[in-house]
Design a protein around this motif. Structure first.
Motif, mmCIF file in Angstrom:
data_model
loop_
_atom_site.group_PDB
_atom_site.id
_atom_site.type_symbol
_atom_site.label_atom_id
_atom_site.label_comp_id
_atom_site.label_asym_id
_atom_site.label_seq_id
_atom_site.Cartn_x
_atom_site.Cartn_y
_atom_site.Cartn_z
ATOM 1 N N THR A 115 0.839 -1.193 0.000
ATOM 2 C CA THR A 115 0.000 0.000 0.000
ATOM 3 C C THR A 115 0.876 1.244 0.000
ATOM 4 N N TYR A 116 0.538 2.196 -0.844
ATOM 5 C CA TYR A 116 1.302 3.434 -0.942
ATOM 6 C C TYR A 116 0.520 4.573 -0.315
ATOM 7 N N PRO B 42 -5.323 2.493 -11.870
ATOM 8 C CA PRO B 42 -5.975 1.333 -12.478
ATOM 9 C C PRO B 42 -6.322 0.294 -11.410
ATOM 10 N N GLU B 43 -6.998 -0.753 -11.820
ATOM 11 C CA GLU B 43 -7.376 -1.800 -10.869
ATOM 12 C C GLU B 43 -6.150 -2.487 -10.281
ATOM 13 N N ASN B 44 -5.105 -2.665 -11.081
ATOM 14 C CA ASN B 44 -3.868 -3.290 -10.590
ATOM 15 C C ASN B 44 -2.883 -2.225 -10.117
ATOM 16 N N ALA B 45 -3.347 -1.316 -9.280
ATOM 17 C CA ALA B 45 -2.547 -0.160 -8.868
ATOM 18 C C ALA B 45 -1.230 -0.560 -8.210
ATOM 19 N N ASP B 46 -1.268 -1.537 -7.305
ATOM 20 C CA ASP B 46 -0.038 -1.927 -6.615
ATOM 21 C C ASP B 46 1.021 -2.419 -7.596
ATOM 22 N N GLU B 47 0.608 -3.208 -8.566
ATOM 23 C CA GLU B 47 1.539 -3.731 -9.568
ATOM 24 C C GLU B 47 2.144 -2.603 -10.395
ATOM 25 N N GLU C 180 6.177 -1.189 -10.428
ATOM 26 C CA GLU C 180 6.971 -1.031 -11.646
ATOM 27 C C GLU C 180 7.499 0.397 -11.778
ATOM 28 N N ALA C 181 6.638 1.380 -11.513
ATOM 29 C CA ALA C 181 7.065 2.775 -11.582
ATOM 30 C C ALA C 181 8.183 3.045 -10.581
ATOM 31 N N SER C 182 8.038 2.465 -9.380
ATOM 32 C CA SER C 182 9.070 2.641 -8.353
ATOM 33 C C SER C 182 10.389 2.030 -8.795
ATOM 34 N N TRP C 183 10.331 0.896 -9.475
ATOM 35 C CA TRP C 183 11.552 0.230 -9.940
ATOM 36 C C TRP C 183 12.289 1.124 -10.939
ATOM 37 N N TYR C 184 11.540 1.834 -11.772
ATOM 38 C CA TYR C 184 12.137 2.747 -12.745
ATOM 39 C C TYR C 184 12.461 4.112 -12.137
#
Length: 204
Positions: free
Chosen positions: A2-3, A147-152, A156-160
Motif C-alpha cells: 500500500t502506498y 488502475p485496478e492493478n494499482a499496486d503492480e 513497476e514505476a518505483s523500480w524505474y
C-alpha cells in the motif's frame, strides 16, 4: 503493498510546489513527447544573454568544449587545443571572452531542470514517456485515476524511479514520489537539454 497518498500544491499544471521566484515551469515538446519541466532560473545569466543578444545554444560541439573550461576563469590559450580554439572562435558573441593570451567562458546554463512531468491517460505510455528524462532530472507522470492493478503498476514505476500522481491536472495527488538522481554529474547532453528547455521559455 500500500502506498500513502498526499495532496500537493500545484501551479501551472505541475505537481510541484514552486517555492520562490527563481522556480517556474515550462511546457516543452522534446524527445517526441510533451512535458512540463519544473526548473530553477539563473536570472543574472538570462539578463546577461538578453543584453548580448544571445539565446539558447544548440551545438553539441560547442557545449562539449565549453564544459572543459571553468566558468569565469581565464584559461591560457596554450592550454586549449587548436581544434577547441577554432570552435570557441566561431562561438556567438557573449559565449566566451578572448584576450591575446587567454579565453574565459562566460556562459552557464540559464535553467536547471528539477522535475519532468508528463500527462497520460495510459499508464504504460506515461511510464515510457517519463523515462525519456531519466538522464536529466527526476520525473513523474500524472494519470486521471489509478488502475485496478494499482499496486503492480506502482511497483513497476518505483523500480524505474518514476513518480506517479493521479487526479485532475489542476490538483493531482502524489501517490509515489519520484526518485532523485543518484551519483549524477553534469554532461554535455544535460547542458544541451537545459538549453532546449531555455529555448521554450523564450518562446512563451
Amino acid at each position: 503493498m500500500t502506498y500513502p497518498v498526499r495532496a500537493v500544491g500545484t501551479m501551472s499544471g505541475t505537481v510541484f510546489t514552486l517555492p520562490d521566484r527563481d522556480t517556474s515551469s515550462t511546457k516543452v515538446r522534446i524527445f517526441g513527447t510533451s512535458a512540463t519541466i519544473v526548473h530553477r532560473t539563473h536570472h543574472a545569466e538570462h539578463g546577461r544573454r538578453c543584453g548580448e543578444g544571445l539565446g539558447h545554444l544548440d551545438s553539441m560541439e560547442l557545449l562539449d568544449v565549453l564544459m572543459g573550461l571553468p566558468s569565469g576563469e581565464a584559461v591560457p590559450l596554450s592550454a586549449v587545443g587548436p581544434s577547441s580554439l577554432r570552435v570557441l572562435r566561431r562561438a556567438p558573441s557573449g559565449v566566451v571572452n578572448f584576450t591575446p593570451r587567454s579565453v574565459t567562458r562566460l556562459v552557464v546554463p540559464v535553467v536547471t531542470p528539477l522535475l519532468a512531468v508528463v500527462y497520460s491517460s495510459h499508464w504504460r505510455d506515461g511510464l515510457v514517456r517519463a523515462s525519456e528524462f531519466a538522464a536529466y532530472c527526476p520525473r513523474m507522470f500524472v494519470a486521471r485515476e489509478l488502475p485496478e492493478n494499482a499496486d503492480e503498476v506502482l511497483v513497476e514505476a518505483s523500480w524505474y524511479g518514476v513518480g506517479v500522481a493521479v487526479g485532475p491536472r489542476s490538483a493531482p495527488t502524489v501517490v509515489l514520489d519520484p526518485e532523485p538522481l543518484s551519483e549524477w554529474r553534469p554532461s554535455v547532453a544535460w547542458w544541451r537539454f537545459c538549453e532546449r528547455v531555455y529555448r521554450h521559455t523564450l518562446d512563451r
